[in-house]
Scaffold this active site. Structure first.
Site, short mmCIF file in Angstrom:
data_model
loop_
_atom_site.label_atom_id
_atom_site.label_comp_id
_atom_site.label_asym_id
_atom_site.label_seq_id
_atom_site.Cartn_x
_atom_site.Cartn_y
_atom_site.Cartn_z
N GLU A 111 -0.19 31.82 -3.63
CA GLU A 111 -0.29 30.37 -3.65
C GLU A 111 -0.77 29.89 -2.14
OE1 GLU A 111 2.94 28.66 -7.03
OE2 GLU A 111 3.68 29.49 -4.76
N ASN A 132 0.71 -1.17 -0.23
CA ASN A 132 -0.18 0.22 -0.10
C ASN A 132 1.01 1.35 -0.21
OD1 ASN A 132 0.59 -0.68 2.97
ND2 ASN A 132 -0.65 0.86 3.39
N HIS A 133 2.43 1.14 0.21
CA HIS A 133 3.02 2.24 0.26
C HIS A 133 3.98 2.38 -1.36
CE1 HIS A 133 3.10 3.97 4.30
NE2 HIS A 133 2.53 3.03 4.48
N ASP A 147 5.31 23.90 -4.11
CA ASP A 147 6.71 24.42 -4.54
C ASP A 147 7.39 23.32 -5.20
OD1 ASP A 147 9.16 25.38 -3.91
OD2 ASP A 147 9.67 24.34 -2.06
N ASN A 197 11.01 38.76 5.35
CA ASN A 197 11.92 39.64 4.73
C ASN A 197 11.06 40.53 3.70
OD1 ASN A 197 11.26 37.83 2.68
ND2 ASN A 197 13.25 37.60 2.59
N ASP A 225 9.88 23.64 -7.13
CA ASP A 225 11.39 23.72 -7.53
C ASP A 225 12.02 23.08 -6.14
OD1 ASP A 225 10.74 25.86 -5.91
OD2 ASP A 225 11.97 27.20 -7.07
N ASP A 280 9.30 39.77 1.12
CA ASP A 280 9.84 39.93 -0.26
C ASP A 280 8.57 39.24 -1.19
OD1 ASP A 280 10.10 37.29 0.46
OD2 ASP A 280 11.77 36.84 -0.35
#
Length: 742
Positions: free
Chosen positions: A683, A248-249, A672, A714, A674, A716
């Site tokens: 997002e 199952n994994h 995410d 920060n 990348d 950004d």
């Protein structure tokens, strides 16, 4: 001098007197002393065994609760993907990212790996295909030295494995007539040390030493890639003597939660997505069962009363990329619009009745009411479990419990007649009604796969939904006996469950569970084992335990270490459900004394957490007693705290983040792309709109925007997700104090 002599004489006299007493002591007195010592030892071992079993129950209950969380999350996303066209303008696009496997045409090219150059500085193993014994030996040596295999060779190995698996049937058939013994191994879960120890004790795969590995090669452990690469390499080298069943994994949605996806992306940052896509294809092509001499059936999870091996062998297994995702059903099949109108009429009738304070709107929450909180009574819990266990239909034995294509009578209530058979659409504990269509072919195929991968045996007769784990079913001795007789078998070997001794027999010896990952929950928590079967088809068990420290510990020390780890995990669970537990306690504590009886304390924990644990036995480890013998319920949370304090976050939002930290991590890791650890604020907002619908909690847009701005340190426009998760991690205060003092 004189004194010295008298002392010696006196000492010698006492020694002679003692010897005489020992000689003259009666055998009855000696026997009585031996019996007293034996009783003390037996009581000591019984208490130790009770602590060991209690620790084991904690580990297993929390593990299965996490699997339920995964199934509920996958179920919600599947339903949204199939039946909703818009969620704040971003629903299907975002959900598609979560569930649909990434498709890259570049990976389907026959020589995609040729475009990846191997630098001269690369010092790891260099493979040549077709593989030879020297190649597999090089892999073994490299992995023992903590070296990694270059991405080019990983892609080529996966591509060759995919070609080989396409030629195999769903059920592999082996014979002992060509070899003396066949070795059967259970779950490995990324434990490379266990695999290497098996090879050391039993021998490397070869014509003389054939193997069957029964699924769950990856997840949880830190070396899943190394484990699965070795298994695939030996499969390519000895396709007639190395056999792999799917577990199952071996499922890309399970891999998101339990670590394999993250491990691949961390170890292969450049071409991790392509490698993951090939892994998804290879996992879906793995056979689902193995039969030895037509007498021994080997599957990962188990069976149900609907399991049909002949039908199972005709399924196109490659279509079932994930057993967690029900095959898509169109709106026309489900007749969702009609059922929703009927549900709305029912709710309108309910709200118009006296005493009803429920309010409804026409948004998404109309279809999906909030998750039930602490108000669940024992009577409610008992009635729901009895109604589910009374059914033996395998359509209910699916990860989406209850299945959104499974007819089930509604519970009797003033507002909903019990005579109407409706279809329940799963969203945690809520329901939306629809008339059930007849199950199509692809759904029957999916159910066969689910039952094989997820089911567990039980001692009671019959077949019922596996409500504890959340997927598959529980099958009794009669179900086992029926399948064995139907197909002329005599033994069922399965894995899927960790056992303290590495194996366990049940159903009168007709079902064997084998588990090969030692120290699964904690160092010293369990042994690993494997089975050897010869021509006489009598299984022989071999146990082992990988450890560099356990041998130095006494039995008491090993139990204490495992117990401490289990209790820490349980306290985290309590902390994550603090508001629900406090509300439940305060229902009994009308005078705000801060205390409830032990019985009331245990009942609240049982109804909120639903872990089926002996709470009275665990009470001394979790909460204090007051002078009058009642439980000081706030003491349950005293030694727990938060990670990085964020006072600007609303309390209800903070607790939501604590509780569903893993679910959020899954979604964010996919967004995410990348894997930089950064996502945009936009997002972040879209994700939370989706997730708040899943949780059924009231979190307005302003609270989400405030949270996003507060963690954009920060300014950004991006959020560091690692820091975000660290802020919402449960911390044990006692551990912090110990670290500061050390």
């Amino acid at each position: 001098m004189g004194c010295s002599t008298s002392i010696v004489t006196e000492t010698q006299g006492r020694r002679v007197e003692t010897d005489e007493t020992a000689k003259n002591s009666s055998p009855a007195l000696t026997m009585k002393a031996a019996i007293l010592i034996q009783r003390w030892y037996r009581r000591y071992m019984a208490r130790l065994e009770m602590r060991r079993r209690c620790t084991w129950n904690i580990f297993q209950s929390i593990e299965y609760a996490r699997e339920q969380d995964q199934l509920q999350l996958s179920s919600f996303f599947s339903f949204m993907l199939d039946n909703f066209t818009q969620l704040n303008g971003n629903g299907p696009d975002l959900i598609s990212q979560l569930l649909e496997p990434v498709v890259n045409p570049w990976v389907d090219r026959d020589t995609c790996y040729d475009f990846l150059p191997v630098p001269e500085s690369y010092s790891g193993p260099r493979l040549s295909f077709p593989l030879s014994v020297s190649d597999t030996n090089a892999l073994l040596s490299a992995f023992k030295e903590q070296q990694s295999l270059h991405g080019r060779y990983v892609l080529q190995l996966l591509y060759e494995t995919k070609k080989l698996l396409k030629q195999m049937s769903n059920i592999s058939h082996l014979s002992t007539s060509y070899t003396t013994e066949i070795t059967i191994c259970g779950d490995l879960h990324g434990r490379l040390d266990d695999l290497l120890l098996i090879f050391y004790k039993n021998g490397l795969p070869s014509a003389e030493t054939p193997y069957v590995f029964n699924g769950d090669f990856v997840d949880r452990g830190k070396q899943s890639i190394e484990v699965v690469i070795l298994l695939f390499a030996y499969l390519l080298l000895y396709p007639d003597y190395m056999h792999l069943n799917r577990g199952n994994h071996e499922d890309h949605i399970m891999n998101l939660r339990y670590g394999f996806t993250k491990e691949v992306m961390q170890k292969y940052k450049t071409h991790g997505c392509e490698i993951l896509q090939l892994f998804q294809d290879v996992f879906s092509l793995l056979p689902v069962a193995t039969v030895i001499d037509g007498k021994i059936l080997i599957v990962h999870g188990g069976i149900s009363d609907q399991t049909d091996l002949d039908f199972l062998n005709t399924i196109d297994r490659h279509k079932v990329k994930s057993a967690l995702k029900l095959p898509r059903c169109s709106l026309e099949q489900l007749d969702i619009s009609q059922s929703c109108r009927q549900a709305e009429r029912m709710r309108s009738t309910d709200s118009s009745q006296p005493g009803s304070s429920r309010s409804h709107n026409t948004s998404l929450s109309t279809l999906y009411p909030k998750k039930r909180r602490h108000g669940l009574s024992r009577q409610d819990s008992a009635s729901s479990s009895s109604s589910s266990s009374s059914s033996s239909s395998s359509s209910l034995c699916s990860p989406r419990t209850p299945s959104c294509l499974s007819p089930r009578p509604c519970s009797s209530s003033p507002s909903m007649p019990s005579t109407i058979d409706v279809l329940q659409v799963p969203f945690l504990d809520s329901l939306s009604s629809a008339y059930p269509p007849s199950p199509p072919q692809h759904e029957r195929e999916w159910k066969q796969i689910v039952d094989i991968l997820w089911s567990d045996p039980k001692t009671q007769e019959g077949c019922s939904p596996n409500t504890f784990r959340g997927g598959g079913c529980y099958f009794g001795p009669d179900v086992t006996q029926k399948l064995l007789l139907q197909h002329g078998l005599q033994l069922l070997i399965r894995s899927h469950e960790c056992k303290q001794e590495g194996y366990e027999l049940c159903h009168g010896g007709q079902v064997i569970t084998i588990f090969s990952a030692s120290n699964y929950y904690e160092e010293g928590s369990n042994r690993g084992a494997y089975i050897k079967v010869g021509r006489e088809l009598v299984p022989r068990f071999y146990q082992y335990q990988v450890s560099r420290t356990t041998r130095k510990l006494t039995l008491m020390q090993r139990v204490r270490v495992a117990e401490g780890s289990a209790l820490a995990a349980l306290k985290e669970k309590l902390f994550a459900h603090r508001s629900e537990l406090m509300a439940g306690f305060q229902q009994y504590d009308q005078n705000n004394t801060g205390c409830v009886s032990v019985s009331e304390w245990a009942q609240v924990l049982d109804s909120v957490l639903r872990l089926d644990l002996p709470w009275r036995t665990l009470r001394p480890h979790l909460a204090r007693l007051s002078a009058d013998g009642s439980v000081e319920y706030q003491s349950c949370f005293e030694d727990m705290g938060t990670g990085v304090p964020m006072p600007q976050v609303a309390p209800n939002l903070a607790e939501t983040l604590f509780r569903y930290r893993t679910d959020i991590e899954i979604i964010f890791n996919i967004i995410d792309k990348d894997h930089s650890g950064l996502i945009s604020i936009e997002e972040f907002r879209h994700t939370w709109r989706l997730f708040s619908a899943h949780l059924g909690v009231d979190i307005d847009d302003k609270a989400i925007d405030d949270l996003a701005r507060s963690i954009d340190f920060n300014k950004d426009g991006s959020i560091d997700f690692t820091e975000f998760l660290e802020a919402f991690r449960v911390v044990h205060k006692l551990d912090n104090k110990n670290q500061q003092h050390s």
